[in-house]
Write a protein that holds these residues in place. Structure first.
Motif, PDB file in Angstrom:
ATOM      1  N   ASN A 108       1.365 -13.506   7.817  1.00  0.00           N
ATOM      2  CA  ASN A 108       0.555 -14.342   6.930  1.00  0.00           C
ATOM      3  C   ASN A 108       1.095 -14.371   5.511  1.00  0.00           C
ATOM      4  O   ASN A 108       0.339 -14.398   4.530  1.00  0.00           O
ATOM      5  N   GLY A 109       2.403 -14.335   5.387  1.00  0.00           N
ATOM      6  CA  GLY A 109       3.013 -14.380   4.062  1.00  0.00           C
ATOM      7  C   GLY A 109       3.155 -13.031   3.395  1.00  0.00           C
ATOM      8  O   GLY A 109       3.671 -12.949   2.273  1.00  0.00           O
ATOM      9  N   ASN A 110       2.694 -11.966   4.039  1.00  0.00           N
ATOM     10  CA  ASN A 110       2.832 -10.609   3.515  1.00  0.00           C
ATOM     11  C   ASN A 110       4.132 -10.001   4.028  1.00  0.00           C
ATOM     12  O   ASN A 110       4.442 -10.089   5.217  1.00  0.00           O
ATOM     13  N   ASP A 111       4.884  -9.369   3.140  1.00  0.00           N
ATOM     14  CA  ASP A 111       6.165  -8.803   3.556  1.00  0.00           C
ATOM     15  C   ASP A 111       6.463  -7.559   2.717  1.00  0.00           C
ATOM     16  O   ASP A 111       6.764  -7.651   1.515  1.00  0.00           O
ATOM     17  N   GLY A 112       6.379  -6.395   3.351  1.00  0.00           N
ATOM     18  CA  GLY A 112       6.608  -5.137   2.664  1.00  0.00           C
ATOM     19  C   GLY A 112       8.018  -4.965   2.148  1.00  0.00           C
ATOM     20  O   GLY A 112       8.268  -4.075   1.323  1.00  0.00           O
ATOM     21  N   ARG A 113       8.952  -5.790   2.618  1.00  0.00           N
ATOM     22  CA  ARG A 113      10.324  -5.715   2.106  1.00  0.00           C
ATOM     23  C   ARG A 113      10.414  -6.214   0.667  1.00  0.00           C
ATOM     24  O   ARG A 113      11.370  -5.899  -0.047  1.00  0.00           O
ATOM     25  N   ASN A 114       9.407  -6.990   0.240  1.00  0.00           N
ATOM     26  CA  ASN A 114       9.433  -7.587  -1.096  1.00  0.00           C
ATOM     27  C   ASN A 114       8.429  -6.956  -2.061  1.00  0.00           C
ATOM     28  O   ASN A 114       8.290  -7.413  -3.200  1.00  0.00           O
TER      29      ASN A 114
ATOM     30  N   LEU B  44      11.402   9.911  -4.041  1.00  0.00           N
ATOM     31  CA  LEU B  44      11.323   8.472  -3.827  1.00  0.00           C
ATOM     32  C   LEU B  44      11.553   7.795  -5.173  1.00  0.00           C
ATOM     33  O   LEU B  44      11.633   8.457  -6.213  1.00  0.00           O
ATOM     34  N   ARG B  45      11.663   6.469  -5.150  1.00  0.00           N
ATOM     35  CA  ARG B  45      11.767   5.682  -6.375  1.00  0.00           C
ATOM     36  C   ARG B  45      10.584   4.723  -6.431  1.00  0.00           C
ATOM     37  O   ARG B  45      10.192   4.153  -5.410  1.00  0.00           O
ATOM     38  N   LEU B  46      10.033   4.542  -7.610  1.00  0.00           N
ATOM     39  CA  LEU B  46       8.893   3.643  -7.741  1.00  0.00           C
ATOM     40  C   LEU B  46       9.275   2.205  -7.412  1.00  0.00           C
ATOM     41  O   LEU B  46       8.413   1.404  -7.050  1.00  0.00           O
ATOM     42  N   ASP B  47      10.550   1.885  -7.522  1.00  0.00           N
ATOM     43  CA  ASP B  47      10.989   0.532  -7.181  1.00  0.00           C
ATOM     44  C   ASP B  47      11.526   0.425  -5.760  1.00  0.00           C
ATOM     45  O   ASP B  47      12.095  -0.601  -5.379  1.00  0.00           O
ATOM     46  N   ASP B  48      11.336   1.478  -4.960  1.00  0.00           N
ATOM     47  CA  ASP B  48      11.557   1.355  -3.514  1.00  0.00           C
ATOM     48  C   ASP B  48      10.606   0.317  -2.948  1.00  0.00           C
ATOM     49  O   ASP B  48       9.466   0.167  -3.419  1.00  0.00           O
ATOM     50  N   SER B  49      11.026  -0.349  -1.898  1.00  0.00           N
ATOM     51  CA  SER B  49      10.120  -1.270  -1.220  1.00  0.00           C
ATOM     52  C   SER B  49       9.139  -0.485  -0.346  1.00  0.00           C
ATOM     53  O   SER B  49       9.421   0.647   0.070  1.00  0.00           O
ATOM     54  N   VAL B  50       8.020  -1.080  -0.099  1.00  0.00           N
ATOM     55  CA  VAL B  50       7.066  -0.491   0.846  1.00  0.00           C
ATOM     56  C   VAL B  50       7.722  -0.323   2.203  1.00  0.00           C
ATOM     57  O   VAL B  50       7.529   0.682   2.895  1.00  0.00           O
TER      58      VAL B  50
ATOM     59  N   LEU C  69       7.536   2.548   4.964  1.00  0.00           N
ATOM     60  CA  LEU C  69       6.634   2.183   6.063  1.00  0.00           C
ATOM     61  C   LEU C  69       7.200   0.954   6.763  1.00  0.00           C
ATOM     62  O   LEU C  69       6.626  -0.136   6.688  1.00  0.00           O
ATOM     63  N   PRO C  70       8.334   1.105   7.432  1.00  0.00           N
ATOM     64  CA  PRO C  70       9.046  -0.051   7.985  1.00  0.00           C
ATOM     65  C   PRO C  70       8.193  -0.861   8.958  1.00  0.00           C
ATOM     66  O   PRO C  70       7.589  -0.315   9.876  1.00  0.00           O
ATOM     67  N   GLY C  71       8.123  -2.148   8.689  1.00  0.00           N
ATOM     68  CA  GLY C  71       7.450  -3.081   9.581  1.00  0.00           C
ATOM     69  C   GLY C  71       5.945  -3.097   9.482  1.00  0.00           C
ATOM     70  O   GLY C  71       5.302  -3.935  10.124  1.00  0.00           O
TER      71      GLY C  71
ATOM     72  N   PHE D 216     -20.846   6.273   9.638  1.00  0.00           N
ATOM     73  CA  PHE D 216     -20.101   7.441  10.113  1.00  0.00           C
ATOM     74  C   PHE D 216     -18.878   7.051  10.955  1.00  0.00           C
ATOM     75  O   PHE D 216     -18.188   7.910  11.488  1.00  0.00           O
ATOM     76  N   ASP D 217     -18.629   5.734  11.079  1.00  0.00           N
ATOM     77  CA  ASP D 217     -17.454   5.274  11.825  1.00  0.00           C
ATOM     78  C   ASP D 217     -16.177   5.738  11.126  1.00  0.00           C
ATOM     79  O   ASP D 217     -16.115   5.809   9.890  1.00  0.00           O
ATOM     80  N   ARG D 218     -15.158   6.020  11.906  1.00  0.00           N
ATOM     81  CA  ARG D 218     -13.873   6.451  11.361  1.00  0.00           C
ATOM     82  C   ARG D 218     -12.833   5.345  11.508  1.00  0.00           C
ATOM     83  O   ARG D 218     -12.796   4.652  12.519  1.00  0.00           O
ATOM     84  N   PHE D 219     -12.005   5.220  10.481  1.00  0.00           N
ATOM     85  CA  PHE D 219     -10.911   4.257  10.499  1.00  0.00           C
ATOM     86  C   PHE D 219      -9.631   4.950  10.057  1.00  0.00           C
ATOM     87  O   PHE D 219      -9.662   5.873   9.238  1.00  0.00           O
ATOM     88  N   THR D 220      -8.520   4.500  10.591  1.00  0.00           N
ATOM     89  CA  THR D 220      -7.231   4.956  10.082  1.00  0.00           C
ATOM     90  C   THR D 220      -6.806   4.008   8.959  1.00  0.00           C
ATOM     91  O   THR D 220      -7.240   2.844   8.920  1.00  0.00           O
ATOM     92  N   PRO D 221      -5.947   4.471   8.043  1.00  0.00           N
ATOM     93  CA  PRO D 221      -5.437   3.541   7.027  1.00  0.00           C
ATOM     94  C   PRO D 221      -4.755   2.329   7.653  1.00  0.00           C
ATOM     95  O   PRO D 221      -4.878   1.212   7.146  1.00  0.00           O
ATOM     96  N   GLN D 222      -4.073   2.537   8.776  1.00  0.00           N
ATOM     97  CA  GLN D 222      -3.377   1.420   9.430  1.00  0.00           C
ATOM     98  C   GLN D 222      -4.373   0.351   9.893  1.00  0.00           C
ATOM     99  O   GLN D 222      -4.075  -0.853   9.810  1.00  0.00           O
ATOM    100  N   GLN D 223      -5.533   0.785  10.378  1.00  0.00           N
ATOM    101  CA  GLN D 223      -6.544  -0.187  10.801  1.00  0.00           C
ATOM    102  C   GLN D 223      -7.055  -1.003   9.614  1.00  0.00           C
ATOM    103  O   GLN D 223      -7.270  -2.217   9.724  1.00  0.00           O
TER     104      GLN D 223
END
Length: 392
Positions: free
Chosen positions: A134-140, A117-123, A127-129, A177-184
Protein backbone atom coordinates in the motif's frame (compact mmCIF):
# COMPACT_ATOMS: atom_id res chain seq x y z
CA UNK A 1 -0.90 6.87 23.55
CA UNK A 2 -1.65 10.03 21.62
CA UNK A 3 0.48 13.13 21.92
CA UNK A 4 -2.33 15.68 22.19
CA UNK A 5 -5.38 14.22 23.99
CA UNK A 6 -8.60 15.97 23.00
CA UNK A 7 -11.33 14.23 24.98
CA UNK A 8 -14.14 16.40 26.31
CA UNK A 9 -13.97 17.58 29.91
CA UNK A 10 -16.78 16.35 32.15
CA UNK A 11 -17.92 16.65 35.74
CA UNK A 12 -18.04 13.94 38.40
CA UNK A 13 -17.77 13.77 42.17
CA UNK A 14 -14.23 13.78 43.53
CA UNK A 15 -12.80 13.81 47.04
CA UNK A 16 -10.54 16.79 47.69
CA UNK A 17 -7.62 15.85 49.89
CA UNK A 18 -4.92 18.23 51.06
CA UNK A 19 -1.63 16.42 51.44
CA UNK A 20 0.42 16.77 54.56
CA UNK A 21 4.20 16.77 54.38
CA UNK A 22 5.43 13.19 54.45
CA UNK A 23 9.19 13.58 54.07
CA UNK A 24 12.04 15.94 54.80
CA UNK A 25 13.49 17.88 51.88
CA UNK A 26 16.81 16.67 50.53
CA UNK A 27 18.32 19.02 47.92
CA UNK A 28 19.71 17.04 44.97
CA UNK A 29 23.45 17.08 44.36
CA UNK A 30 22.90 17.04 40.59
CA UNK A 31 19.95 16.85 38.17
CA UNK A 32 20.12 13.06 38.09
CA UNK A 33 20.02 12.58 41.85
CA UNK A 34 16.69 11.70 43.40
CA UNK A 35 15.24 14.41 45.62
CA UNK A 36 12.80 13.38 48.35
CA UNK A 37 9.62 15.42 47.97
CA UNK A 38 7.86 17.47 50.61
CA UNK A 39 4.49 19.14 50.28
CA UNK A 40 4.47 22.39 48.34
CA UNK A 41 7.45 24.65 49.01
CA UNK A 42 7.29 28.48 48.89
CA UNK A 43 7.06 29.66 45.31
CA UNK A 44 5.12 26.59 44.18
CA UNK A 45 1.72 27.31 45.76
CA UNK A 46 0.05 28.07 42.43
CA UNK A 47 0.43 24.42 41.47
CA UNK A 48 -2.10 23.34 44.07
CA UNK A 49 -4.64 25.77 42.63
CA UNK A 50 -4.08 24.39 39.14
CA UNK A 51 -4.65 20.84 40.41
CA UNK A 52 -7.86 21.93 42.11
CA UNK A 53 -8.94 23.34 38.74
CA UNK A 54 -8.25 19.95 37.17
CA UNK A 55 -10.77 18.40 39.56
CA UNK A 56 -13.47 20.54 37.95
CA UNK A 57 -13.18 18.26 34.90
CA UNK A 58 -14.43 15.38 37.03
CA UNK A 59 -11.07 13.64 37.25
CA UNK A 60 -10.87 11.77 40.55
CA UNK A 61 -7.32 12.85 41.34
CA UNK A 62 -4.29 14.85 40.25
CA UNK A 63 -0.64 14.96 41.27
CA UNK A 64 2.34 17.14 40.34
CA UNK A 65 5.93 16.60 41.45
CA UNK A 66 8.62 19.21 40.73
CA UNK A 67 12.36 19.23 41.31
CA UNK A 68 14.95 21.98 41.00
CA UNK A 69 18.21 23.02 42.62
CA UNK A 70 16.42 23.69 45.90
CA UNK A 71 14.94 20.22 46.20
CA UNK A 72 11.60 18.61 45.39
CA UNK A 73 7.99 19.24 46.27
CA UNK A 74 4.61 17.89 45.34
CA UNK A 75 1.00 19.03 45.16
CA UNK A 76 -1.96 16.71 45.26
CA UNK A 77 -5.72 16.98 44.87
CA UNK A 78 -8.60 14.54 44.85
CA UNK A 79 -8.24 10.83 45.35
CA UNK A 80 -6.19 7.93 44.03
CA UNK A 81 -9.18 5.60 44.37
CA UNK A 82 -12.67 6.75 43.47
CA UNK A 83 -14.99 6.72 46.47
CA UNK A 84 -12.14 6.77 48.98
CA UNK A 85 -10.15 9.55 50.63
CA UNK A 86 -6.71 8.42 49.44
CA UNK A 87 -4.55 11.32 48.29
CA UNK A 88 -2.45 10.77 45.14
CA UNK A 89 1.16 10.70 46.34
CA UNK A 90 4.60 10.71 44.69
CA UNK A 91 5.07 7.00 45.34
CA UNK A 92 1.90 6.09 43.41
CA UNK A 93 2.54 4.31 40.10
CA UNK A 94 0.51 4.93 36.96
CA UNK A 95 0.50 4.01 33.27
CA UNK A 96 2.51 6.71 31.49
CA UNK A 97 1.24 6.10 27.95
CA UNK A 98 3.30 7.84 25.30
CA UNK A 99 5.79 9.18 27.83
CA UNK A 100 7.22 5.72 27.08
CA UNK A 101 8.43 7.09 23.73
CA UNK A 102 11.19 9.03 25.48
CA UNK A 103 12.54 5.79 26.92
CA UNK A 104 12.24 3.90 23.63
CA UNK A 105 13.99 6.66 21.69
CA UNK A 106 16.75 6.84 24.31
CA UNK A 107 17.34 3.08 24.14
CA UNK A 108 17.62 3.20 20.34
CA UNK A 109 19.97 6.20 20.39
CA UNK A 110 22.12 4.42 22.99
CA UNK A 111 22.58 1.57 20.51
CA UNK A 112 23.57 4.09 17.84
CA UNK A 113 26.09 5.70 20.21
CA UNK A 114 27.58 2.24 20.82
CA UNK A 115 27.95 1.66 17.08
CA UNK A 116 25.41 -1.17 17.10
CA UNK A 117 23.28 0.59 14.49
CA UNK A 118 23.01 3.89 12.62
CA UNK A 119 20.05 6.22 12.94
CA UNK A 120 20.06 6.56 9.16
CA UNK A 121 19.85 2.80 8.65
CA UNK A 122 16.70 1.77 6.85
CA UNK A 123 13.98 -0.06 8.71
CA UNK A 124 14.44 -2.84 6.20
CA UNK A 125 18.09 -3.21 7.26
CA UNK A 126 16.88 -4.47 10.65
CA UNK A 127 13.41 -5.79 9.87
CA UNK A 128 13.71 -7.07 6.29
CA UNK A 129 10.43 -7.28 4.42
CA UNK A 130 8.25 -6.32 7.39
CA UNK A 131 7.15 -2.91 6.08
CA UNK A 132 5.70 -3.46 2.62
CA UNK A 133 2.46 -2.81 0.77
CA UNK A 134 0.00 0.00 0.00
CA UNK A 135 2.83 2.38 -0.75
CA UNK A 136 4.72 1.57 2.46
CA UNK A 137 8.32 0.49 2.00
CA UNK A 138 10.77 -0.04 4.87
CA UNK A 139 13.68 0.24 2.44
CA UNK A 140 12.97 3.98 2.20
CA UNK A 141 12.28 4.73 5.89
CA UNK A 142 15.11 5.39 8.33
CA UNK A 143 15.24 4.72 12.05
CA UNK A 144 15.56 8.47 12.62
CA UNK A 145 12.29 8.97 10.74
CA UNK A 146 10.60 6.49 13.05
CA UNK A 147 11.72 8.40 16.13
CA UNK A 148 10.75 11.87 14.87
CA UNK A 149 7.48 10.74 13.24
CA UNK A 150 8.43 11.70 9.68
CA UNK A 151 8.12 8.15 8.30
CA UNK A 152 4.58 8.79 7.06
CA UNK A 153 3.37 5.45 8.45
CA UNK A 154 -0.27 5.22 9.49
CA UNK A 155 -1.01 4.99 13.22
CA UNK A 156 -2.56 1.59 13.97
CA UNK A 157 -4.55 3.07 16.88
CA UNK A 158 -6.39 5.28 14.35
CA UNK A 159 -7.62 2.35 12.24
CA UNK A 160 -11.44 2.73 12.40
CA UNK A 161 -12.15 -0.98 12.74
CA UNK A 162 -9.49 -1.53 15.42
CA UNK A 163 -10.56 1.63 17.25
CA UNK A 164 -14.16 0.44 17.32
CA UNK A 165 -13.47 -3.21 18.10
CA UNK A 166 -10.79 -2.85 20.79
CA UNK A 167 -10.10 0.69 21.94
CA UNK A 168 -13.43 2.39 22.69
CA UNK A 169 -16.77 1.75 24.36
CA UNK A 170 -18.01 -1.59 25.61
CA UNK A 171 -15.72 -3.36 23.18
CA UNK A 172 -12.70 -2.06 25.06
CA UNK A 173 -14.06 -3.56 28.28
CA UNK A 174 -14.60 -6.90 26.55
CA UNK A 175 -11.19 -6.95 24.86
CA UNK A 176 -8.90 -5.06 27.21
CA UNK A 177 -7.02 -8.23 28.18
CA UNK A 178 -6.43 -9.36 24.58
CA UNK A 179 -2.79 -9.78 23.60
CA UNK A 180 -1.20 -8.55 20.39
CA UNK A 181 2.28 -8.85 18.96
CA UNK A 182 3.94 -5.73 17.53
CA UNK A 183 3.86 -7.45 14.13
CA UNK A 184 0.08 -7.77 14.33
CA UNK A 185 -0.29 -4.09 15.14
CA UNK A 186 2.10 -3.04 12.39
CA UNK A 187 0.10 -5.18 9.94
CA UNK A 188 -3.00 -3.13 10.81
CA UNK A 189 -1.14 0.07 9.93
CA UNK A 190 0.08 -1.36 6.64
CA UNK A 191 -3.46 -1.84 5.38
CA UNK A 192 -3.41 1.95 4.94
CA UNK A 193 -1.40 4.10 2.60
CA UNK A 194 1.23 6.34 4.20
CA UNK A 195 0.37 9.93 5.05
CA UNK A 196 3.45 11.21 3.25
CA UNK A 197 6.67 10.04 1.66
CA UNK A 198 9.41 9.37 4.23
CA UNK A 199 10.94 12.63 5.45
CA UNK A 200 8.38 14.76 3.58
CA UNK A 201 5.94 15.43 6.39
CA UNK A 202 5.18 14.91 10.06
CA UNK A 203 2.48 12.60 11.39
CA UNK A 204 2.33 11.22 14.92
CA UNK A 205 2.13 7.43 14.73
CA UNK A 206 2.45 4.72 17.35
CA UNK A 207 3.42 2.38 14.50
CA UNK A 208 6.81 4.12 14.41
CA UNK A 209 7.56 3.09 17.98
CA UNK A 210 6.24 -0.44 17.60
CA UNK A 211 8.89 -0.77 14.88
CA UNK A 212 11.53 0.96 17.04
CA UNK A 213 10.92 -1.58 19.79
CA UNK A 214 11.52 -4.44 17.36
CA UNK A 215 14.73 -2.81 16.11
CA UNK A 216 15.96 -2.47 19.71
CA UNK A 217 15.42 -6.19 20.18
CA UNK A 218 17.17 -7.10 16.92
CA UNK A 219 20.18 -4.85 17.49
CA UNK A 220 20.66 -5.61 21.19
CA UNK A 221 19.86 -9.33 21.18
CA UNK A 222 17.58 -8.76 24.17
CA UNK A 223 13.89 -8.18 24.64
CA UNK A 224 12.70 -4.57 24.66
CA UNK A 225 12.02 -4.80 28.40
CA UNK A 226 15.41 -6.34 29.17
CA UNK A 227 17.25 -3.67 27.20
CA UNK A 228 15.45 -0.81 28.95
CA UNK A 229 16.09 -2.35 32.35
CA UNK A 230 19.77 -2.90 31.57
CA UNK A 231 20.62 0.49 30.07
CA UNK A 232 18.15 2.92 31.67
CA UNK A 233 16.10 1.68 34.60
CA UNK A 234 18.76 -0.13 36.64
CA UNK A 235 21.62 2.37 36.08
CA UNK A 236 19.36 5.22 37.23
CA UNK A 237 17.78 3.29 40.08
CA UNK A 238 14.28 3.74 38.65
CA UNK A 239 12.95 1.09 40.98
CA UNK A 240 9.32 2.12 40.58
CA UNK A 241 9.34 2.01 36.78
CA UNK A 242 8.42 -1.17 34.96
CA UNK A 243 7.97 -2.49 31.44
CA UNK A 244 4.99 -4.81 31.97
CA UNK A 245 5.23 -6.82 28.71
CA UNK A 246 2.04 -8.91 29.09
CA UNK A 247 1.14 -8.32 32.75
CA UNK A 248 -2.22 -6.59 33.14
CA UNK A 249 -1.44 -5.33 36.65
CA UNK A 250 -0.12 -1.99 37.92
CA UNK A 251 2.17 -2.66 40.92
CA UNK A 252 1.05 -1.19 44.22
CA UNK A 253 0.80 1.47 45.43
CA UNK A 254 -0.84 2.96 42.37
CA UNK A 255 -3.38 5.43 41.10
CA UNK A 256 -6.49 3.69 39.85
CA UNK A 257 -7.20 4.72 36.26
CA UNK A 258 -10.71 5.78 35.19
CA UNK A 259 -12.30 6.16 31.78
CA UNK A 260 -15.62 7.12 30.20
CA UNK A 261 -14.56 5.09 27.16
CA UNK A 262 -14.82 8.04 24.81
CA UNK A 263 -18.32 9.16 25.79
CA UNK A 264 -19.02 12.83 26.49
CA UNK A 265 -21.05 14.45 29.21
CA UNK A 266 -21.26 14.40 32.98
CA UNK A 267 -23.77 11.53 32.95
CA UNK A 268 -21.48 9.13 31.08
CA UNK A 269 -20.58 6.10 33.22
CA UNK A 270 -17.07 5.95 34.64
CA UNK A 271 -15.13 2.67 34.59
CA UNK A 272 -12.07 1.56 36.52
CA UNK A 273 -9.69 0.46 33.75
CA UNK A 274 -6.53 0.11 35.81
CA UNK A 275 -6.04 -3.49 34.70
CA UNK A 276 -5.48 -3.98 30.96
CA UNK A 277 -3.16 -5.65 28.49
CA UNK A 278 -0.14 -3.44 27.73
CA UNK A 279 0.47 -5.21 24.42
CA UNK A 280 -1.53 -2.72 22.35
CA UNK A 281 0.60 0.29 23.38
CA UNK A 282 3.80 -1.86 23.58
CA UNK A 283 7.01 0.16 22.97
CA UNK A 284 4.89 3.18 22.05
CA UNK A 285 3.19 3.46 25.44
CA UNK A 286 3.27 0.45 27.75
CA UNK A 287 5.43 1.63 30.65
CA UNK A 288 4.41 2.17 34.27
CA UNK A 289 6.22 4.70 36.45
CA UNK A 290 5.97 7.38 39.13
CA UNK A 291 6.33 11.15 38.83
CA UNK A 292 9.69 11.20 40.71
CA UNK A 293 11.09 8.46 38.48
CA UNK A 294 10.08 10.40 35.36
CA UNK A 295 11.79 13.49 36.74
CA UNK A 296 14.91 11.48 37.51
CA UNK A 297 14.96 10.04 33.98
CA UNK A 298 14.65 13.48 32.39
CA UNK A 299 17.32 14.95 34.62
CA UNK A 300 19.72 12.19 33.59
CA UNK A 301 18.83 12.42 29.90
CA UNK A 302 19.16 16.21 29.71
CA UNK A 303 22.58 16.16 31.37
CA UNK A 304 24.10 13.52 29.10
CA UNK A 305 24.13 10.66 31.59
CA UNK A 306 22.15 8.36 29.29
CA UNK A 307 23.49 9.34 25.87
CA UNK A 308 26.65 11.30 25.04
CA UNK A 309 26.22 15.00 24.30
CA UNK A 310 26.56 14.70 20.49
CA UNK A 311 23.75 12.16 20.47
CA UNK A 312 21.64 14.25 22.84
CA UNK A 313 21.97 17.10 20.35
CA UNK A 314 20.55 14.79 17.70
CA UNK A 315 17.65 13.89 19.97
CA UNK A 316 16.95 17.61 20.37
CA UNK A 317 17.17 18.35 16.64
CA UNK A 318 13.46 18.91 16.20
CA UNK A 319 10.91 19.16 13.41
CA UNK A 320 8.87 22.39 13.80
CA UNK A 321 5.17 21.73 14.31
CA UNK A 322 3.98 25.23 15.26
CA UNK A 323 5.32 28.43 16.77
CA UNK A 324 5.35 26.73 20.17
CA UNK A 325 5.97 23.04 19.44
CA UNK A 326 8.65 20.96 17.76
CA UNK A 327 9.44 17.25 17.88
CA UNK A 328 12.87 15.64 18.06
CA UNK A 329 13.75 12.00 18.62
CA UNK A 330 11.12 10.98 21.14
CA UNK A 331 11.20 14.45 22.70
CA UNK A 332 8.64 17.22 22.37
CA UNK A 333 9.95 20.78 22.77
CA UNK A 334 7.39 23.29 23.98
CA UNK A 335 7.94 27.02 24.21
CA UNK A 336 6.09 28.26 27.27
CA UNK A 337 4.18 31.57 27.52
CA UNK A 338 7.05 33.05 29.55
CA UNK A 339 9.55 32.28 26.77
CA UNK A 340 11.22 29.27 28.38
CA UNK A 341 11.47 26.01 26.44
CA UNK A 342 11.04 22.63 28.07
CA UNK A 343 11.63 19.14 26.69
CA UNK A 344 9.54 16.09 27.47
CA UNK A 345 6.48 14.16 26.37
CA UNK A 346 2.81 13.75 27.12
CA UNK A 347 0.96 10.50 27.58
CA UNK A 348 -2.63 9.40 27.10
CA UNK A 349 -3.80 5.87 27.71
CA UNK A 350 -7.11 4.53 28.95
CA UNK A 351 -7.45 5.75 32.54
CA UNK A 352 -4.56 8.23 32.66
CA UNK A 353 -3.17 11.49 31.30
CA UNK A 354 0.36 12.58 32.13
CA UNK A 355 3.10 14.95 31.07
CA UNK A 356 6.76 15.11 32.10
CA UNK A 357 9.13 17.90 31.10
CA UNK A 358 12.48 19.48 31.96
CA UNK A 359 14.57 22.47 31.04
CA UNK A 360 17.38 21.77 28.57
CA UNK A 361 19.98 21.72 31.36
CA UNK A 362 17.90 19.26 33.40
CA UNK A 363 18.04 21.53 36.44
CA UNK A 364 14.28 22.02 36.65
CA UNK A 365 11.88 19.18 35.92
CA UNK A 366 8.27 18.38 36.67
CA UNK A 367 5.68 15.69 36.05
CA UNK A 368 1.91 15.88 36.33
CA UNK A 369 -0.69 13.10 36.14
CA UNK A 370 -4.45 12.70 36.46
CA UNK A 371 -6.08 9.32 36.94
CA UNK A 372 -8.64 9.79 34.16
CA UNK A 373 -8.46 10.13 30.40
CA UNK A 374 -11.11 12.73 29.60
CA UNK A 375 -9.69 16.16 30.61
CA UNK A 376 -8.27 18.31 27.82
CA UNK A 377 -4.50 18.05 27.78
CA UNK A 378 -4.17 21.84 27.80
CA UNK A 379 -5.06 21.73 31.48
CA UNK A 380 -1.96 19.64 32.15
CA UNK A 381 0.04 22.07 30.04
CA UNK A 382 -1.17 24.83 32.34
CA UNK A 383 0.17 23.04 35.42
CA UNK A 384 3.63 22.88 33.87
CA UNK A 385 3.40 26.46 32.60
CA UNK A 386 2.83 27.62 36.17
CA UNK A 387 5.64 25.46 37.55
CA UNK A 388 8.29 26.50 35.05
CA UNK A 389 7.23 30.14 34.60
CA UNK A 390 6.21 31.22 38.10
CA UNK A 391 8.99 29.59 40.08
CA UNK A 392 12.73 30.11 39.98
Amino acid sequence: MRLVPALAAACATAVLTTAAPAFAAVPPTDPGTRAVAVAVRPGHEAIRQELDELLSTGTPGALAVAEDSQGASYATAGTAVRGASVAPMPEHRFRVGSVTKMFTATALVQLAAQGRLRLDDSVDRWLPGLVRGNGNDGRNITLRQLLNHTSGLYDYTSDPDFLRSHLTGENFLQHRFDRFTPQQLIAIALTHRPHNAPGKGWHYSNTNYALAGLVIEKASGRSYAQQLRRTILEPLGLNHTTVPHTSVEVPTPHLHGYSKLGENGSSAPVYDVTRMSPTVPNAAGEMISTAPDLNRFLGALMTGRLVPEPWLRQMRTAVPLSDELSYGLGLLARKLPCGKTVWGHGGQIQGYLSYAAATADGAHRAAVVVNSDWPDSSRLDRVLDVEFCQTS
